[in-house]
Every structure is written in structure tokens, then in C-alpha cells.
Design an enzyme around this catalytic site. Structure first.
Site, PDB file in Angstrom:
ATOM      1  CB  SER A 187      52.598  45.096  -1.310  1.00  0.00           C
ATOM      2  OG  SER A 187      51.532  45.033  -2.215  1.00  0.00           O
TER       3      SER A 187
ATOM      4  CE1 TYR B 257      51.948  39.574   0.723  1.00  0.00           C
ATOM      5  CE2 TYR B 257      50.492  41.102  -0.428  1.00  0.00           C
ATOM      6  CZ  TYR B 257      51.757  40.597  -0.193  1.00  0.00           C
ATOM      7  OH  TYR B 257      52.843  41.129  -0.866  1.00  0.00           O
TER       8      TYR B 257
ATOM      9  CE  LYS C 172      54.681  41.815   1.866  1.00  0.00           C
ATOM     10  NZ  LYS C 172      56.047  41.359   2.048  1.00  0.00           N
TER      11      LYS C 172
HETATM   12  P1  NAD Z   1      58.144  34.606  -4.156  1.00  0.00           P
HETATM   13  O1  NAD Z   1      57.187  33.734  -3.436  1.00  0.00           O
HETATM   14  O2  NAD Z   1      58.564  34.241  -5.515  1.00  0.00           O
HETATM   15  O3  NAD Z   1      59.477  34.801  -3.264  1.00  0.00           O
HETATM   16  C1  NAD Z   1      59.451  34.772  -1.852  1.00  0.00           C
HETATM   17  C2  NAD Z   1      60.511  33.777  -1.407  1.00  0.00           C
HETATM   18  O4  NAD Z   1      60.528  33.734   0.018  1.00  0.00           O
HETATM   19  C3  NAD Z   1      60.209  32.356  -1.883  1.00  0.00           C
HETATM   20  O5  NAD Z   1      61.353  31.843  -2.540  1.00  0.00           O
HETATM   21  C4  NAD Z   1      59.908  31.564  -0.609  1.00  0.00           C
HETATM   22  O6  NAD Z   1      60.359  30.238  -0.688  1.00  0.00           O
HETATM   23  C5  NAD Z   1      60.665  32.381   0.437  1.00  0.00           C
HETATM   24  N1  NAD Z   1      60.126  32.328   1.808  1.00  0.00           N
HETATM   25  C6  NAD Z   1      58.851  32.531   2.222  1.00  0.00           C
HETATM   26  N2  NAD Z   1      58.792  32.436   3.564  1.00  0.00           N
HETATM   27  C7  NAD Z   1      60.048  32.164   4.011  1.00  0.00           C
HETATM   28  C8  NAD Z   1      60.611  31.957   5.285  1.00  0.00           C
HETATM   29  N3  NAD Z   1      59.898  31.981   6.399  1.00  0.00           N
HETATM   30  N4  NAD Z   1      61.943  31.693   5.356  1.00  0.00           N
HETATM   31  C9  NAD Z   1      62.715  31.640   4.240  1.00  0.00           C
HETATM   32  N5  NAD Z   1      62.231  31.826   3.004  1.00  0.00           N
HETATM   33  C10 NAD Z   1      60.907  32.102   2.888  1.00  0.00           C
HETATM   34  O7  NAD Z   1      57.548  36.089  -4.131  1.00  0.00           O
HETATM   35  P2  NAD Z   1      58.047  37.393  -4.883  1.00  0.00           P
HETATM   36  O8  NAD Z   1      57.043  37.730  -5.897  1.00  0.00           O
HETATM   37  O9  NAD Z   1      59.459  37.266  -5.274  1.00  0.00           O
HETATM   38  O10 NAD Z   1      57.897  38.438  -3.707  1.00  0.00           O
HETATM   39  C11 NAD Z   1      58.973  38.796  -2.885  1.00  0.00           C
HETATM   40  C12 NAD Z   1      58.455  39.753  -1.818  1.00  0.00           C
HETATM   41  O11 NAD Z   1      57.854  40.871  -2.437  1.00  0.00           O
HETATM   42  C13 NAD Z   1      57.381  39.136  -0.906  1.00  0.00           C
HETATM   43  O12 NAD Z   1      57.590  39.610   0.414  1.00  0.00           O
HETATM   44  C14 NAD Z   1      56.095  39.692  -1.474  1.00  0.00           C
HETATM   45  O13 NAD Z   1      55.094  39.798  -0.491  1.00  0.00           O
HETATM   46  C15 NAD Z   1      56.537  41.061  -1.954  1.00  0.00           C
HETATM   47  N6  NAD Z   1      55.687  41.591  -3.037  1.00  0.00           N
HETATM   48  C16 NAD Z   1      55.478  40.833  -4.165  1.00  0.00           C
HETATM   49  C17 NAD Z   1      54.658  41.326  -5.174  1.00  0.00           C
HETATM   50  C18 NAD Z   1      54.355  40.511  -6.402  1.00  0.00           C
HETATM   51  O14 NAD Z   1      53.355  40.801  -7.072  1.00  0.00           O
HETATM   52  N7  NAD Z   1      55.163  39.529  -6.760  1.00  0.00           N
HETATM   53  C19 NAD Z   1      54.085  42.603  -5.034  1.00  0.00           C
HETATM   54  C20 NAD Z   1      54.340  43.335  -3.892  1.00  0.00           C
HETATM   55  C21 NAD Z   1      55.144  42.823  -2.893  1.00  0.00           C
HETATM   56  C1  WQD Z   2      45.611  42.709 -12.154  1.00  0.00           C
HETATM   57  C2  WQD Z   2      44.349  43.065 -12.930  1.00  0.00           C
HETATM   58  C3  WQD Z   2      42.366  41.986 -12.101  1.00  0.00           C
HETATM   59  C4  WQD Z   2      43.589  37.915 -13.159  1.00  0.00           C
HETATM   60  C5  WQD Z   2      47.967  41.587  -6.716  1.00  0.00           C
HETATM   61  C6  WQD Z   2      47.930  41.679  -5.217  1.00  0.00           C
HETATM   62  C7  WQD Z   2      48.824  42.791  -4.735  1.00  0.00           C
HETATM   63  C8  WQD Z   2      50.250  42.643  -5.298  1.00  0.00           C
HETATM   64  C9  WQD Z   2      50.241  42.422  -6.783  1.00  0.00           C
HETATM   65  C10 WQD Z   2      51.604  41.504  -3.679  1.00  0.00           C
HETATM   66  C11 WQD Z   2      43.138  43.307 -12.036  1.00  0.00           C
HETATM   67  C12 WQD Z   2      42.680  41.520 -13.503  1.00  0.00           C
HETATM   68  C13 WQD Z   2      43.560  39.284 -12.983  1.00  0.00           C
HETATM   69  C14 WQD Z   2      42.678  37.317 -14.084  1.00  0.00           C
HETATM   70  C15 WQD Z   2      41.796  39.484 -14.584  1.00  0.00           C
HETATM   71  N1  WQD Z   2      50.922  41.500  -4.751  1.00  0.00           N
HETATM   72  N2  WQD Z   2      42.674  40.057 -13.676  1.00  0.00           N
HETATM   73  N3  WQD Z   2      41.824  38.121 -14.744  1.00  0.00           N
HETATM   74  O1  WQD Z   2      45.149  42.293  -7.953  1.00  0.00           O
HETATM   75  O2  WQD Z   2      46.429  44.270  -8.918  1.00  0.00           O
HETATM   76  O3  WQD Z   2      47.517  42.808  -7.263  1.00  0.00           O
HETATM   77  O4  WQD Z   2      49.333  41.377  -7.130  1.00  0.00           O
HETATM   78  O5  WQD Z   2      51.806  42.394  -2.913  1.00  0.00           O
HETATM   79  O6  WQD Z   2      48.825  42.748  -3.353  1.00  0.00           O
HETATM   80  O7  WQD Z   2      46.598  41.922  -4.809  1.00  0.00           O
HETATM   81  O8  WQD Z   2      47.109  41.922  -9.523  1.00  0.00           O
HETATM   82  O9  WQD Z   2      47.567  40.462 -11.443  1.00  0.00           O
HETATM   83  O10 WQD Z   2      45.843  39.744  -9.737  1.00  0.00           O
HETATM   84  O11 WQD Z   2      45.323  41.628 -11.268  1.00  0.00           O
HETATM   85  O12 WQD Z   2      40.997  40.169 -15.193  1.00  0.00           O
HETATM   86  O13 WQD Z   2      42.649  36.084 -14.250  1.00  0.00           O
HETATM   87  O14 WQD Z   2      43.990  41.957 -13.765  1.00  0.00           O
HETATM   88  O15 WQD Z   2      40.987  42.120 -11.905  1.00  0.00           O
HETATM   89  O16 WQD Z   2      42.392  44.331 -12.623  1.00  0.00           O
HETATM   90  P1  WQD Z   2      46.408  42.864  -8.405  1.00  0.00           P
HETATM   91  P2  WQD Z   2      46.491  40.832 -10.498  1.00  0.00           P
END
Ligand code: NAD
Ligand code: WQD
Length: 334
Positions: free
Chosen positions: A125, A149, A153
Site C-alpha cells: 500500500s 495496518y 504492510k
Molecule cells: P478486502 O477486504 O475486500 O479483501 C481481502 C480479502 O481477504 C477478504 O475477502 C477477506 O475475507 C480475506 N481475508 C482476510 N484475512 C484472511 C485470512 N487470514 N485468510 C483468508 N482470507 C482472508 O480488501 P481489498 O480492498 O480487496 O484489499 C486486498 C489487499 O490489498 C489487502 O491486503 C489490502 O490491505 C491491500 N490494499 C487495499 C487497498 C484498498 O484501499 N482497498 C489499498 C492498498 C492495499
Molecule cells: C481519501 C480522502 C480524506 C472520507 C486509505 C488508507 C490507505 C489505503 C487507501 C489501504 C482523504 C477524505 C474521506 C470521508 C473525506 N488503504 N475523506 N471524508 O485515507 O487516502 O487511504 O485507503 O492500504 O492505507 O489510509 O483514503 O478514502 O479514506 O480518504 O473527506 O468521509 O478523502 O480526508 O483526503 P486514504 P480515504
């Protein structure tokens, strides 16, 4: 030979499963459904016109079950999405996050080593960049974290780097996602967060659908073009496609490599609201409130390395992201 997708019933994993199937790959999904639904597997089948997808409802922390999957299938590579991802919850329940995210990855790597499976794509991330001094962010920028979190990562990145150092046959593409939004064009799969959403786009769609009354914009006094926070929003289908390029890359390169998956363009919160309103012809009521603790002013990628080494570039527009987010939400909530 199959690609194992951990967390493949989740938001990004399910979209990646579709792209893999469409490209002719054989896939296997493992997910304990702690943050997803079994219907997603049915919808992946529908979208790809596939009769069956091998699916195991297992926890990746369970070595016995993961071993069984590797014993019964020929797995050429793994894409590791499984993990918990709610930043706020990780602050309240750090042990839950360290335990799940680290244990699942360690167990997976142990089992992969045992079966001589050496190719891994990992979901990292942009959160590992902490508060970057400048934007756009390059992969060689310093890393730091502000919540458990994010720390999981970064710890996992370091673990994978060490595994690659110790085993020259191992290859890891560590993909640092920026802000994934949008949904599949069909409207059949997308993101439904548990409870009140923390992220911007799920919050906007729930206001649009009438589940939530008003959007709170967290601060309008940041040093950005309109004072609100700027992020690199990327369509989840573009992001999913990046995994195919990463798989191709690790087929031909050993070692550990990090890649930014972002568009390189930053949009503010008000830009997103305006685009959503225009594209979908819906008014999003909002109010300006205090900054959210831990937020930074600007975060967007320099995607040059991914363009050059992965031959990957995001192509979908902000309009596509707004259209597809709404298309999914209105079907999911109505
Ligand atoms: P998500 O929660 O929709 O998908 C993650 C999946 O993993 C879920 O279906 C959950 O049931 C499964 N899971 C969790 N722990 C598990 C375990 N121990 N065993 C088996 N299954 C398990 O999340 P996502 O948005 O699809 O994210 C996928 C990956 O990408 C995650 O690792 C997340 O940290 C990373 N990521 C997501 C974002 C985002 O904003 N969505 C941003 C950066 C990184
Ligand atoms: C985006 C912008 C908020 C909600 C998060 C995680 C990051 C990654 C992606 C996993 C910011 C603003 C938000 C609201 C708002 N996930 N906002 N009102 O914080 O960039 O990233 O998701 O790895 O680790 O921290 O994403 O969508 O929460 O916010 O004004 O109700 O929207 O302040 O500027 P963020 P976000």
C-alpha cells in the site's frame, strides 16, 4: 498450473480473478470470507462465463489447510491479497492486525517454500510512504508508517525482501496500491464495506443511495488547489490488470521489487464530489469538518517504474471510476 489467489473473494482480488480468467489463466481462490461474501465467487463465474472456480473457504493462517491446497494442485505462483485493511480498526485492535496479516503471510511463504513455489505478488500500500516530503512519490522514497495496518504492510515487505535475499530463486513483486475505487462494469462486483465506510468513495455512494445523509469533508485548509486532501484514485480494473503484468515480470526476474500502482494524477475531495455529481447527475450534500487525524495533504504516485518495467499504465478515467462506483452501489443497495 494455476495461480493461487488469496483473498480472491475480496474487492481487488475478485476483479483480479476476472482479469486472470479472461487472459486464459487457471486460478484457485482461497478466502476465509471474513470481509467478503460467497456470492462474489458466483458473480465472478457469471462475468467470465465459467462453470466452476476452485474455491477454498480456508484461513491462510492455517498451515494444514494451505498445505492441502498445494498438495492437491499444481501452483505456479501466488497473488496474496488476504489481509485486514481497516486503518481505524487496526489502531483499536493492533493484535488482530499483526496476528492476521503477519501470520497469514508467514504461513503462506512457509508452504510455498515447501512446495518450491517461488513466485509471489504481494498487495502492499502507498501507506508505507507515511507522510512523504514531496509528491509525486517514487518507489525509492523513505518508508514509515502511522498505524498498525501500515506497519504490517511494511513488516511484510521486509520479510519478503529477506526471503528473496536468502533464496535467489524467489521472486516477489510488491505492489503499492494508491486509492482503488470503481467496480466492474457489469455492476455485479464491487466494494461493500462493513458498517459506516471510512473511505471516500464508499461514503459518497452511500450518501447517493440515501443510506447516509451527508458527507463530511475532512478539512479544507490543506495546502492543495482547493484546500481539501488530494489522492491518486485508481480504477480497480486498471489495478487488477497490473497484477497480470506483475506476474509476467516475476516469471522473468528473480528478487524483490516494489512498484507503485497509481495513475500519477491527484484529485481533491471536492474534485471527486464534483465529478461524481456530474457523471451520475446526483447531488451529494456535504459539509466541511475538521481534518481527520493522521491524514496527509497530498499523496499521488510517480508510476514511471511500473510503466517501464511492468509495461503497465492505468487507462480508465475519473469519470469511469465515478460511473462504475455508482453503477455497482445502486444495484447492491436497492
Ligand atoms: P478486502 O477486504 O475486500 O479483501 C481481502 C480479502 O481477504 C477478504 O475477502 C477477506 O475475507 C480475506 N481475508 C482476510 N484475512 C484472511 C485470512 N487470514 N485468510 C483468508 N482470507 C482472508 O480488501 P481489498 O480492498 O480487496 O484489499 C486486498 C489487499 O490489498 C489487502 O491486503 C489490502 O490491505 C491491500 N490494499 C487495499 C487497498 C484498498 O484501499 N482497498 C489499498 C492498498 C492495499
Ligand atoms: C481519501 C480522502 C480524506 C472520507 C486509505 C488508507 C490507505 C489505503 C487507501 C489501504 C482523504 C477524505 C474521506 C470521508 C473525506 N488503504 N475523506 N471524508 O485515507 O487516502 O487511504 O485507503 O492500504 O492505507 O489510509 O483514503 O478514502 O479514506 O480518504 O473527506 O468521509 O478523502 O480526508 O483526503 P486514504 P480515504
Amino acid at each position: 498450473m494455476a495461480v493461487l489467489i488469496t483473498g480472491g473473494a475480496g474487492f481487488i482480488g475478485s476483479h483480479t480473478a476476472i482479469e486472470l480468467i479472461n487472459s486464459g489463466k487457471e486460478i484457485i481462490i482461497v478466502d476465509n470470507l471474513c470481509n467478503s461474501n460467497i456470492n462474489t465467487i458466483e458473480n465472478i463465474k457469471k462475468i467470465t462465463n465459467t462453470n466452476s472456480i476452485p474455491f477454498f473457504e480456508y484461513d491462510c493462517c492455517c498451515k494444514k489447510n494451505l498445505t492441502k491446497i498445494f498438495e492437491e494442485n499444481e501452483i505456479e505462483s501466488v497473488i496474496h491479497f488476504a489481509g485486514l485493511k481497516a486503518v481505524g480498526e487496526s489502531v483499536e485492535k493492533p493484535l488482530k492486525y499483526y496476528s492476521n496479516n503477519l501470520k497469514s503471510t508467514l504461513t503462506l511463504c512457509e508452504v510455498m517454500s515447501k512446495f518450491n513455489c517461488n513466485k509471489l505478488v504481494f498487495s502492499s500500500s502507498a501507506t508505507v510512504y507515511g507522510s512523504p516530503k514531496t509528491v509525486p512519490i517514487k518507489e525509492n522514497f523513505p518508508t514509515s508508517t502511522t498505524n498498525p495496518y501500515g506497519t504490517t504492510k511494511l513488516m511484510i515487505e521486509n520479510i519478503l525482501k529477506d526471503i528473496c535475499l536468502a533464496n535467489p530463486d524467489f521472486s516477489v513483486a510488491c505492489l503499492r496500491y494508491f486509492n482503488p475505487i470503481g467496480a466492474h462494469r457489469s455492476g455485479l462486483i464491487g466494494e461493500i464495506p462493513n458498517g459506516i465506510p471510512n473511505n471516500l468513495m464508499p461514503y459518497i455512494t452511500q450518501v447517493a443511495v440515501g443510506k447516509l445523509k451527508i458527507l463530511s469533508v475532512f478539512g479544507n485548509d490543506y495546502p492543495t488547489h482547493d484546500g481539501t486532501g488530494v489522492r491518486d484514485y485508481i480504477h480497480v480494473v486498471d489495478l487488477a490488470k497490473g497484477h497480470l503484468n506483475a506476474l509476467k515480470y516475476i516469471e522473468n526476474h528473480n528478487g524483490f521489487e516494489t512498484f507503485n500502482l497509481g495513475t500519477g494524477v491527484g484529485y481533491s475531495v471536492l474534485d471527486i464530489i464534483k465529478a461524481f455529481e456530474q457523471v451520475n447527475n446526483i447531488k451529494i450534500p456535504y459539509k466541511i469538518v475538521q481534518r481527520r487525524p493522521g491524514d496527509i495533504a497530498e499523496c499521488y504516485a510517480d508510476p514511471t517504474k511500473s510503466q517501464k518495467l511492468l509495461n503497465w499504465k492505468a487507462t480508465l478515467s475519473l469519470e469511469d471510476m465515478c460511473h462504475d462506483s455508482w453503477n455497482f452501489a445502486k444495484l447492491a443497495f436497492n
